[in-house]
Design a protein around this motif. Structure first.
Motif, short mmCIF file in Angstrom:
data_model
loop_
_atom_site.label_atom_id
_atom_site.label_comp_id
_atom_site.label_asym_id
_atom_site.label_seq_id
_atom_site.Cartn_x
_atom_site.Cartn_y
_atom_site.Cartn_z
N MET A 1 51.96 -6.31 -102.40
CA MET A 1 50.79 -7.16 -102.24
C MET A 1 50.16 -6.90 -100.88
N SER A 2 48.90 -7.11 -100.76
CA SER A 2 48.21 -6.90 -99.50
C SER A 2 48.33 -8.13 -98.62
N THR A 3 47.99 -7.97 -97.36
CA THR A 3 48.02 -9.08 -96.43
C THR A 3 46.65 -9.30 -95.85
N LEU A 4 46.44 -10.52 -95.34
CA LEU A 4 45.14 -10.88 -94.81
C LEU A 4 45.32 -11.53 -93.47
N GLU A 5 44.47 -11.18 -92.51
CA GLU A 5 44.55 -11.75 -91.19
C GLU A 5 43.26 -12.48 -90.87
N GLY A 6 43.38 -13.58 -90.13
CA GLY A 6 42.17 -14.30 -89.74
C GLY A 6 42.51 -15.67 -89.23
N ALA B 1 41.72 -7.34 -93.82
CA ALA B 1 42.71 -7.29 -94.90
C ALA B 1 43.35 -5.91 -94.90
N ILE B 2 44.65 -5.87 -95.19
CA ILE B 2 45.40 -4.61 -95.20
C ILE B 2 46.04 -4.41 -96.55
N ASP B 3 45.70 -3.32 -97.20
CA ASP B 3 46.31 -2.98 -98.47
C ASP B 3 47.65 -2.32 -98.17
N GLU B 4 48.75 -3.01 -98.51
CA GLU B 4 50.07 -2.50 -98.15
C GLU B 4 50.47 -1.28 -98.97
N THR B 5 49.75 -1.04 -100.07
CA THR B 5 50.04 0.15 -100.88
C THR B 5 49.52 1.41 -100.20
N THR B 6 48.29 1.32 -99.69
CA THR B 6 47.65 2.48 -99.06
C THR B 6 47.60 2.39 -97.54
N CYS B 7 47.93 1.20 -96.99
CA CYS B 7 47.82 0.93 -95.55
C CYS B 7 46.38 1.00 -95.06
N GLU B 8 45.44 0.97 -95.98
CA GLU B 8 44.02 1.01 -95.63
C GLU B 8 43.59 -0.38 -95.14
N LYS B 9 42.80 -0.39 -94.06
CA LYS B 9 42.30 -1.65 -93.52
C LYS B 9 40.89 -1.91 -94.05
N TYR B 10 40.61 -3.18 -94.37
CA TYR B 10 39.31 -3.58 -94.87
C TYR B 10 38.79 -4.77 -94.07
N ARG B 11 37.48 -4.91 -94.07
CA ARG B 11 36.85 -6.14 -93.59
C ARG B 11 36.29 -6.84 -94.81
N VAL B 12 36.62 -8.12 -94.96
CA VAL B 12 36.28 -8.85 -96.18
C VAL B 12 35.54 -10.13 -95.82
#
Length: 214
Positions: free
Chosen positions: A1-6, A86-97
């Motif tokens: 699952m991905s994680t979210l920071e904020g 947000a960080i996709d833990e599968t790909t380690c790609e970082k996103y802004r949401v």
């Protein structure tokens, strides 16, 4: 699952009106048009925007993207909106949401995606989210053999069972169900992954942003 920071829901962010400029408005417009954006892509756009303002002999008051987003978040907090990492833990790609912090998230979610999804599709997404957030079905035989956290995944068999639970006029046939899953994945409400050679579904970045913040 991905994680979210904020920041936490309801947290107050003081705003100096002099800080919020046309540059910030342009960044916000970009994220309103594309609520899920790769961090590296937004970093490039921020750099181009800063250079464009310099060419016009103007300065962007925010030296970094994080600083610019802090100012934007302060400006949009009264709308119960916030931009988070947000960080996709599968790909380690970082996103802004860009997410909604509305207290009635279930209703706001239904009204938000109901504009582009049928009633049956909305109910399926809700069932998938509920299944994952409640830890999955202990009696589900579709447990990955590679140690993957099964509670964050929903098998296609489970989704077919959810579809069977819908009222007759809302059920999707096989072609429509496959098209729905692909569209919800493209829209970042869901994510699809292959485990043990079988396709599974997990929450996408947008669903995580709306439902899984502290």
């Amino acid at each position: 699952m991905s994680t979210l920071e904020g920041g936490k829901f309801g947290e107050y962010h003081p705003l100096n009106p002099l800080e919020y400029t046309d540059g910030h408005r342009l960044l916000l417009q970009l994220l309103m048009k594309q609520p899920v954006m790769e961090d590296r892509e937004l970093q490039k756009l921020f750099k181009k925007l800063t250079e464009a303002l310099q060419d016009r002999e103007e300065e962007f008051p925010s030296a970094t993207l994080d600083e610019a987003l802090r100012v934007i978040n302060a400006a949009i907090s009264w709308l119960s909106l916030e931009i988070r990492m947000a960080i996709d833990e599968t790909t380690c790609e970082k996103y802004r949401v860009l997410i909604s912090l509305a207290t009635d998230r279930a209703n706001s979610f239904g009204s938000l995606i109901g504009k582009t999804y049928s009633d049956g599709e909305v109910e399926l997404i809700k069932m998938i989210i509920h299944h994952i957030m409640s830890g999955g079905d202990e009696n589900d035989d579709d447990v990955p053999a590679d140690g993957t956290d099964a509670s964050s995944l929903v098998s296609l068999d489970a989704i077919h069972r959810f579809n069977d639970q819908l009222p007759r006029n809302q059920k999707l046939d096989q072609i429509a169900l496959t098209a729905f899953l692909d569209r919800a994945t493209d829209d970042h409400w869901l994510a699809q992954t292959e485990v043990d050679a079988f396709r599974h579904v997990s929450l996408g970045i947008r669903a995580i942003g709306m439902f899984l913040f502290e």
